[in-house]
Each structure stands twice: as C-alpha cells, then as structure tokens.
Design an enzyme around this catalytic site. Structure first.
Site, short mmCIF file in Angstrom:
data_model
loop_
_atom_site.label_atom_id
_atom_site.label_comp_id
_atom_site.label_asym_id
_atom_site.label_seq_id
_atom_site.Cartn_x
_atom_site.Cartn_y
_atom_site.Cartn_z
N LYS A 74 34.35 -62.88 1.28
CA LYS A 74 33.94 -62.67 2.68
C LYS A 74 34.76 -63.56 3.60
O LYS A 74 35.25 -63.11 4.65
CB LYS A 74 32.43 -62.98 2.84
CG LYS A 74 31.55 -61.90 2.21
CD LYS A 74 30.07 -62.27 2.15
CE LYS A 74 29.30 -61.16 1.43
NZ LYS A 74 27.84 -61.41 1.34
N GLN A 121 23.84 -66.49 2.24
CA GLN A 121 23.93 -65.70 1.01
C GLN A 121 22.66 -65.90 0.17
O GLN A 121 22.25 -67.03 -0.11
CB GLN A 121 25.19 -66.13 0.22
CG GLN A 121 25.48 -65.30 -1.01
CD GLN A 121 26.03 -63.91 -0.71
OE1 GLN A 121 26.58 -63.63 0.36
NE2 GLN A 121 25.89 -63.00 -1.66
N ASP A 150 23.61 -59.98 8.77
CA ASP A 150 23.05 -59.23 7.64
C ASP A 150 21.99 -58.21 8.07
O ASP A 150 21.61 -57.35 7.28
CB ASP A 150 22.38 -60.21 6.66
CG ASP A 150 23.24 -60.50 5.45
OD1 ASP A 150 24.15 -59.70 5.17
OD2 ASP A 150 22.98 -61.51 4.78
N1 L37 Z 1 25.21 -59.43 3.08
N2 L37 Z 1 25.11 -59.39 0.82
C1 L37 Z 1 24.70 -59.94 1.95
N3 L37 Z 1 23.84 -60.95 2.00
C2 L37 Z 1 23.35 -61.42 0.87
O1 L37 Z 1 22.49 -62.41 0.94
N4 L37 Z 1 23.24 -61.37 -1.54
C3 L37 Z 1 23.73 -60.89 -0.36
C4 L37 Z 1 24.63 -59.86 -0.32
N5 L37 Z 1 25.10 -59.29 -1.46
C5 L37 Z 1 26.43 -59.20 -1.66
O2 L37 Z 1 27.21 -59.87 -1.06
N6 L37 Z 1 26.79 -58.28 -2.55
C6 L37 Z 1 28.06 -57.97 -2.91
C7 L37 Z 1 28.20 -57.34 -4.11
C8 L37 Z 1 29.46 -56.96 -4.57
C9 L37 Z 1 30.58 -57.24 -3.82
C10 L37 Z 1 30.46 -57.86 -2.61
C11 L37 Z 1 29.20 -58.23 -2.16
C12 L37 Z 1 31.95 -56.87 -4.32
O3 L37 Z 1 32.95 -57.18 -3.72
N7 L37 Z 1 32.03 -56.20 -5.48
C13 L37 Z 1 33.27 -55.79 -6.09
C14 L37 Z 1 33.48 -56.51 -7.40
C15 L37 Z 1 33.50 -58.01 -7.27
C16 L37 Z 1 33.41 -58.71 -8.64
O4 L37 Z 1 34.39 -58.59 -9.39
O5 L37 Z 1 32.38 -59.32 -8.92
C17 L37 Z 1 33.21 -54.29 -6.34
O6 L37 Z 1 34.27 -53.68 -6.44
O7 L37 Z 1 32.11 -53.76 -6.45
#
Ligand code: L37
Ligand code: NAP
Length: 297
Positions: free
Chosen positions: A55, A99, A122
């Site tokens: 982020k 988070q 959020d």
């Molecule tokens: N806005 N999001 C917000 N607030 C929170 O309090 N917990 C939480 C939240 N959740 C969150 O950030 N989830 C999230 C899940 C997956 C990704 C980003 C954010 C993401 O980038 N996923 C990638 C793989 C990343 C990895 O390798 O772990 C994907 O391609 O899905």
C-alpha cells in the site's frame, strides 16, 4: 475456457493506478493539493506487513504522500487512539487506514469509531456504512469497490442480475451486497447457517466468495457462464515442500474456470484492486475535504 475469461486484476489495477497518478498530477498543478494517506500497522502479522508495504509503495508511485506508522504489538489502546487523534488533525493526511486485525488488548470498534469519517479511507466508520446504506457521499470499502469495478468492466450494466454473495462480514460481504443492490442486482447473502449453499450459489449470475475457506466453492456450484469473483486469501502448505505455502482463493479455480463466463483468480484478481481502490478513496477524500469535485476514476 480461454484466458480472456480470466479477469486480470493486476493489469486492471495497474491501469487504475495510472489514472490515479494523472489525477494526482492535476490536483497538484491546479489546486496545490497532494493527497496523503496514513497507514497504521500494529504488531507483526506477516500478511499485514506485506499488504502495508504494498500500500505504501503504491501510494508513493501514484505521486501521493504516504505516512507509515508501525507500532509494536504491545501498543495500548490509548496510544493508538492518540495517534489517530493526531492524524485526524493533520492537514497533510487526507486518508487514514488502520490495518486489521489488531492485537487483543485493542478494541477494534473503538479505533474505527475514532477515525474522522471524512478521512476513513477504508469506509468502515458507521457514518460511512450508514451513508452507503441510506445513500449519500460515503467512503466505500476498498475490496467490494474493486470487485464492483471489475464486474462493471466485464459485464457492463448489472441490472436484473442474480447476485449471490457468500460471507456477511462488515469488510467485504455486507458492503458488496449494498453495492450490487445499488447496481440493481437481486441479492442473496449466504453465511455459515445457509441451508443449501451449493444450490443457492447455482442461481447466481454473479457469485462473490468472501469466506476464508480454501477452495470451498466447487465447479458444480457455479451456473454455466456466471461471473465469479474470488475474494478469499488462504495460505495452504505446498505439497512436498516443507514449510512453503501457496495462495489459494475460496473457489476451486481449476474446476470453476471451465464453467464460469468470467472469473477473478487468486492471486492476481481482487487483491491488487483492493490497493488501487484505497488510493482512489484517498484522492476522493482529499478532494471532498478541499471542496473540489473528485475526479471520475
Ligand atoms: N483496507 N484491507 C483494508 N483494511 C484492512 O484492515 N485487513 C484489511 C484489509 N485487507 C487487505 O489489505 N487485504 C489484502 C489482501 C490481499 C492483497 C492486498 C490486500 C494482495 O495484494 N493480494 C495479492 C497477493 C499478495 C501476497 O502475495 O500475499 C493478490 O494477488 O491477491
Ligand atoms: P470473515 O469476517 O471471517 O467472514 C467470513 C464469512 O464467511 C462469515 O460471514 C461466515 O459466516 C462465512 N462463512 C464461514 N464459513 C462458511 C461456510 N462453511 N459456509 C458459508 N459461509 C461461511 O472474513 P472476511 O474479512 O470477510 O474475509 C473473507 C476472505 O476474504 C478471507 O479469506 C480474507 O483473507 C479475504 N479478504 C481478501 C481481501 C482482498 O483484498 N483480496 C480483503 C479482505 C479480505 P458467519 O457470519 O455465519 O460466521
């Protein structure tokens, strides 16, 4: 099913981030406004650390200011609340994200309640969930917003479609249902007490899975041609590779991809869109705080 039926969330998110970058350049030039996002991480949850790092990086790449606050997992509720108070009154901070999950000694709801609703990137504050439900300028939770954007991009008008959402959390399931309702879908929300989950899923033109159970949704739960959005992020052990993990969604992808009309995979689907939508929300929040019409993104 050919590859064009797999939604490339990574590419979609990169496009959205580029449009956000252009909007930020304009805001700087025309209004001397640099949108700023504060991200607060408490403790050392490894998944949260990855997301917060991503982020922060995306915020800077879009030309925005990023304020990262990493606090130890021994942080008290008072300490966290006093940080939020400071961020609420800091004019350079237009968006605040704490988070989740938070350590046990901290009351999550009290923390969400303390964030200035205008800076609630959020969209978890009750003022924003209320506005989303009743109509009005809400901050919309990032993950469901990203899902909606991908669905509209692939399907166009969603009016009259049967949408089934599996999961009823405040973060994903409930706001997803609200957004699809606003887009004129007919909504069913499922959860752990749903009587016949496979049969209910089979009705869906749009199926959103946000459960947190690896590959729970099977191929034969999906109506042929349906749009499937997999929100789940599950780390499962890699067979034969001790100590290594792979990421899987809530949908059994290999089965589902042959039945679905379009499908958002894990990884590379909803996750990257969540982060891009966080930036979009911060730009929107900054504009509203300055009385500027937010850009269409
Ligand atoms: N806005 N999001 C917000 N607030 C929170 O309090 N917990 C939480 C939240 N959740 C969150 O950030 N989830 C999230 C899940 C997956 C990704 C980003 C954010 C993401 O980038 N996923 C990638 C793989 C990343 C990895 O390798 O772990 C994907 O391609 O899905
Ligand atoms: P959550 O708060 O744990 O909610 C899970 C929901 O699934 C609950 O409503 C629960 O029902 C329901 N459920 C659990 N088991 C079920 C079953 N067997 N049958 C039917 N429903 C069942 O989770 P969340 O925060 O919404 O997250 C869901 C998933 O999405 C997780 O994997 C999370 O990591 C992921 N996620 C991804 C992103 C992203 O950006 N990609 C963002 C946020 C979350 P009850 O209400 O009855 O308990």
């Amino acid at each position: 099913m050919a590859d064009e039926n797999i939604i490339d969330g990574k590419a979609f998110a990169a496009d959205l981030r580029a449009r956000i970058g252009e909007a930020v350049t304009q805001l700087k030039a025309q209004h001397d406004l640099t949108p700023g996002l504060a991200v607060v991480l408490v403790g050392a949850d490894p998944a949260s650390q990855v997301y917060v790092r991503n982020k922060n990086k995306a915020t800077l790449e879009a030309g925005m200011q990023s304020f990262e606050h990493v606090l130890p997992d021994t942080t008290s509720q008072e300490e966290l609340l006093s940080l939020i108070e400071r961020l609420n009154s800091d004019d350079a901070v237009h968006g605040i994200l704490v988070q989740l999950p938070l350590p046990d000694q901290i009351d999550e709801q009290a923390v969400i309640d303390a964030i200035d609703p205008a800076k609630d990137a959020d969209g978890f504050h009750v003022i924003n969930t209320g506005r989303l439900a009743a109509g009005g300028d809400a901050m919309v939770p990032c993950t469901p917003l990203g899902c909606l954007m991908m669905l509209k991009d692939r399907l166009g008008d969603l009016s009259g479609k049967e949408a089934v959402i599996v999961g009823r959390s405040n973060i994903v399931g409930k706001p997803m249902a609200q957004l699809l309702l606003d887009a004129n879908c007919t909504i069913t929300i499922c959860h752990s007490r749903t009587a016949d989950l496979p049969a209910t899923c089979r009705r869906a033109d749009i199926l959103v899975a946000a459960v947190g159970r690896p590959e729970m949704v099977r191929g034969d739960w999906i109506k042929p041609g349906a749009a499937v959005i997999d929100v789940g992020i599950n780390r499962v052990p890699k067979p034969g590779e001790e100590g290594k993990f792979r990421l899987v969604g809530d949908v059994a992808f290999d089965e589902a991809k042959d039945v679905a009309g379009v499908i958002a995979p894990v990884p590379g689907g909803v996750g990257p869109m969540t982060i891009a939508c966080l930036l979009a929300n911060t730009v929107t929040a900054a504009c509203r705080q300055k009385g500027i019409e937010p850009p269409a993104l």
